[in-house]
Design an enzyme around this catalytic site. Structure first.
Site, mmCIF file in Angstrom:
data_model
loop_
_atom_site.group_PDB
_atom_site.id
_atom_site.type_symbol
_atom_site.label_atom_id
_atom_site.label_comp_id
_atom_site.label_asym_id
_atom_site.label_seq_id
_atom_site.Cartn_x
_atom_site.Cartn_y
_atom_site.Cartn_z
ATOM 1 N N ASP A 173 0.854 -1.189 0.000
ATOM 2 C CA ASP A 173 0.000 0.000 0.000
ATOM 3 C C ASP A 173 0.893 1.243 0.000
ATOM 4 O OD1 ASP A 173 -2.320 1.466 0.041
ATOM 5 O OD2 ASP A 173 -2.917 0.910 2.069
ATOM 6 N N GLU A 192 2.731 4.625 -4.346
ATOM 7 C CA GLU A 192 2.760 5.401 -5.591
ATOM 8 C C GLU A 192 4.129 6.057 -5.855
ATOM 9 O OE1 GLU A 192 -1.285 4.658 -4.384
ATOM 10 O OE2 GLU A 192 0.345 5.635 -3.314
ATOM 11 N N ASP A 197 -8.783 2.785 -2.694
ATOM 12 C CA ASP A 197 -9.816 3.276 -1.784
ATOM 13 C C ASP A 197 -11.028 3.800 -2.545
ATOM 14 O OD1 ASP A 197 -7.940 2.635 0.106
ATOM 15 O OD2 ASP A 197 -7.262 4.699 0.408
#
Length: 814
Positions: free
Chosen positions: A473, A476, A552
């Site tokens: 997670d 990015e 999300d």
């Protein structure tokens, strides 16, 4: 921003409030430091001049194609043995590349470079023809000469300071050297931006570009190529998201092709669908414009049927990893499991109600102070014992893993990383720091092989705690900012496999390189087991290491629709294993919405409930007895289809075909199917039509050609065309293709062949079975079956002539 939009309004409110908190003040300071780093570390952009290739001046043959030389540039065209076409401008080669799995593929020695009839050149091969015009336009054609794609001459913008003398219209900057072809070269990389415009057939439809919340068909608009944490939650129309990739799948009557621009810099794709005129010559072609902030102009094109194109893509960028069989069951996750006892209560709730459960995921709240590779011993005093206890019940633990490392001397991970010098640094040589969940954090440079090796070894701690898989997670990479998610400074320095560069090039491949580090570490630590890994961010080639998930997604009916769009889009971008947060991440779904999301998830590769700690519970029994009954039916059906999902996973590794496919997969020339976005094929045998609208208990389903049986009622329907089917709250419509063979779990727990009756007078059907003998690397056998109707009796045979050694159950009216 629309003030009535609760998702966007909530983000703004949280951002404003955050500025007044200690974390908010640290985030504000980190944002200022990022701006300062970029102001110092990035070159200033001054006046620029445009450049185009100019007229053709010659060509040089090479194995697989050749180099076409222009007055101000050059183009290398190469056809591989598998039929993929490589085009590289200004001396760009296929390597180095984060996308290619095995380096530069073998060339097709039979491909020939020859003069074209109108002054240009062309490369002719068995599977594709590439025509290069006198001014640098590149046209890709089928072997029969039908054009699929026309790339107009590219355009570069480069610093005017490189040009000799005063600026003037049409003047070009001075060449910085000469390429191996002897023609002048300019720097199409650092400091150079470029644009490429392309045309496709008027009837073409665009798909892909990674995970997009609107789609899966990509309509007119601009799509950014920059992996981005949407901050809080996203809904349809939010763009970009966490996993972007410059991979387009274009489907038209003339044929299907995939184009991949192998460039990880920031960019944007602008699409405009074409229009067909009333007469010949009046069509307006579909158009694509790609702008990149730097890096090489190089791309690959693969043509053929959708199945052949995805097969070629997997051959180029790597076979999808096969998840362990247990990972194809149901997963339960939540940000906010309070402690070990709550985990036990949730697992016991599934057991007591007879609900199948394969895995339970622990989010960042199980860490000590949100620090990666730690455990809060107060809430989880003996995590290995808990994991062993759950394992006896058939439930595995999966751990979240974030890349940010708390920048605190005394933290074991930070200390070892500092000693190994594996963290990203800025142009001044200082560690880049950002505010993330643990507080002020540093970031491993996963583009450095040393960092990947160091990081991969850290997963030994996760395995020792009893975890069976990991979920990446915040990669990015994301760092907090006072007004939404941000990332590292663009001037941050990266190893880039020893070449050196900055975050402008490394950003989009950061999550991909992290996935590689985790996957290779797990393989080394547990060589007898297939790793289970999925990642929020990634790039072309992520499938080699695992899958992804929606990130999300906002709770609501639009979020449900976006969930399907993302899974289909990721599959057509080469990532076949993915799924959404069932129920949405941010809010409390109504019982109806939760159930419809759950029913969709039961037919997706990654079947996982998940939510934020503020968003309420996600256990099926929390939504009332009616929802529980229907959710239990969906869980049992997923368990029954487990052999089919195992087979699809193995076939994806062999062929690149996604588990979840658009309904046009076998009929790409059916224009009505190309526009169908609310249903999908699960493998080749099943058509799933989820309910995506509130209150709907009937829905229209568009069928591909052939006979389809309702899997509950057995009623047959004929395609192509539309039918209206019952969709009560208890189930969603699922249809089976006539003649198909679906491996399922039988009453005795073994594999049974569910055969849907062929149609008299038509060609029979068939199916495939791949039995997974464990979660390791054992060789699996692909068994292919054929079906036919003879004298009113359904016959099932193995293609290899061996006896069918599984029970057969025939369904459907004959």
């Amino acid at each position: 921003m629309d003030a009535r939009d609760p998702v966007r309004s909530g983000k703004l409110v949280r951002s404003v409030k955050a500025v007044g908190t200690a974390r908010g003040l640290r985030s504000l300071r980190a944002a200022w430091q990022r701006r300062r780093s970029d102001a110092v570390g990035l070159p200033r952009r001054g006046p620029e001049l445009a450049r185009v290739p100019g007229p053709v001046i010659g060509a040089d043959p090479e194995p697989g194609g050749g180099v076409v030389r222009f007055a101000r540039s050059s183009l290398r065209v190469r056809v591989t043995a598998g039929g993929a076409v490589f085009c590289g401008w200004d001396g760009a080669e296929p390597e180095p590349s984060y996308a290619l799995a095995h380096g530069c593929p073998e060339v097709d020695d039979r491909a020939v470079l020859e003069p074209d009839t109108v002054g240009g050149w062309r490369v002719v091969s068995e599977r594709v023809t590439v025509v290069v015009s006198r001014t640098g336009a590149v046209e890709v054609r089928t072997p029969g000469g039908v054009p699929l794609r026309r790339d107009l001459p590219p355009r570069w913008w480069e610093p005017a300071a490189a040009a000799p003398g005063p600026e003037g219209e049409g003047r070009m900057p001075e060449a910085v050297g000469h390429g191996p072809e002897g023609c002048p070269r300019w720097p199409a990389g650092e400091g150079a931006r470029w644009q490429q415009r392309s045309e496709v057939a008027a009837d073409a439809r665009f798909f892909g570009l990674g995970g997009r919340s609107s789609g899966p068909r990509l309509r007119d608009g601009r799509y950014r190529l920059w992996n981005t944490d949407p901050g809080g939650a996203f809904r349809p129309g939010d763009d970009p998201l966490s996993l972007t990739a410059p991979v387009q799948l274009v489907v038209a009557d003339a044929g299907t092709h995939l184009v991949f621009h192998d460039n990880s810099w920031d960019g944007a794709v602008t699409l405009r669908e074409g229009e067909e005129g009333e007469g010949s010559g009046h069509d307006r072609p579909g158009r694509c414009r790609l702008r990149m902030a730097g890096g090489p102009l190089r791309y690959w094109v693969i043509v053929g049927t959708p199945a052949r194109v995805l097969h070629g893509w997997a051959a180029l960028t790597g076979s999808p990893a096969v998840p362990p069989a247990w990972a194809l069951g149901h997963h339960h996750a939540r940000w906010g499991f309070g402690d070990a006892e709550e985990v036990r209560r949730v697992v016991a709730g599934y057991r007591e109600r007879g609900l199948p459960l394969s895995a339970l995921h622990l989010d960042i709240d199980h860490f000590a102070g949100h620090r990666v590779f730690t455990v809060d011993s107060g809430r989880f005093p003996d995590l290995p014992a808990l994991a062993a206890e759950l394992r006896t019940e058939g439930v595995r633990l999966v751990s979240i893993v974030d890349p940010a490392v708390k920048a605190e001397p005394g933290d074991a991970v930070y200390d070892s990383g500092s000693a190994a010098d594996v963290f990203v640094r800025d142009a001044r040589g200082l560690e880049v720091r950002g505010e993330v969940w643990p507080g002020e954090s540093v970031f491993p440079d996963f583009t450095d092989p040393r960092a990947r090796k160091w990081w991969g070894a850290l997963y030994a701690e996760r395995l020792a705690q009893g975890f069976s898989g990991v979920w990446h997670d915040m990669n990015e990479p994301a760092a907090f900012g006072p007004f939404g998610g941000t990332t590292l400074p663009r001037s941050a320095r990266h190893a880039l496999e020893g070449r050196g560069g900055d975050h402008r090039e490394a950003h989009n491949v950061y999550g991909l390189a992290m996935a590689r580090a985790g996957y290779e570490g797990l393989r080394e630590l547990r060589p007898q087991e297939r790793p289970f890994l999925f990642s929020r961010a990634g790039w072309a080639g992520l499938q080699r290491y695992g899958g992804s998930w929606s990130g999300d997604v906002a709770t609501g009916w639009p979020g449900l629709r976006a969930s399907l769009a993302l899974v289909l889009g990721l599959g057509l971008s080469g990532v076949p294993y993915s799924g959404p947060d069932i129920g949405g991440f941010t809010g409390s779904p109504s019982p109806e919405l939760y159930l419809r999301w759950f029913q969709l998830g039961a037919y997706l590769p990654l079947f996982r409930t998940h939510s934020a700690w503020t968003a309420g519970r996600r256990e099926p029994w929390e939504f009332g007895p009616r929802v529980l009954e229907s959710a239990a039916a969906a869980l049992r059906e997923r368990q029954r289809l487990q052999p089919y999902f195992i087979t699809l996973a193995q076939l994806a590794a062999r062929t690149g075909a996604p588990y979840v496919r658009p309904v046009w997969w076998r009929s790409p020339k059916d224009r009505a199917l190309r526009d169908c976005e609310d249903a999908f094929l699960l493998g080749d045998a099943l058509l799933v039509a989820p309910v995506l609208e509130e209150g709907a208990e009937r829905r229209t389903v568009r069928l591909p050609r052939g006979r389809w049986y309702d899997t509950v009622t057995g009623v047959p329907y004929e395609g192509p065309g539309q039918v209206v089917l019952d969709a009560p709250l208890s189930r969603i419509p699922v249809l089976a293709r006539a003649g198909s063979v679906v491996p399922v779990t039988g009453a005795d727990g073994g594999v049974e062949l569910e055969v849907w009756a062929p149609v008299a007078g038509r060609k029979g059907g068939g199916g495939v079975l791949v039995e997974d003998r464990g979660d390791g690397w054992e060789r699996t056998e692909v068994v292919r079956f054929t079906t036919r109707l003879r004298a009113g009796e359904v016959r099932v045979e193995r293609e290899d002539g061996a006896a069918v050694d599984h029970p057969v159950r025939v369904r459907g009216r004959r």
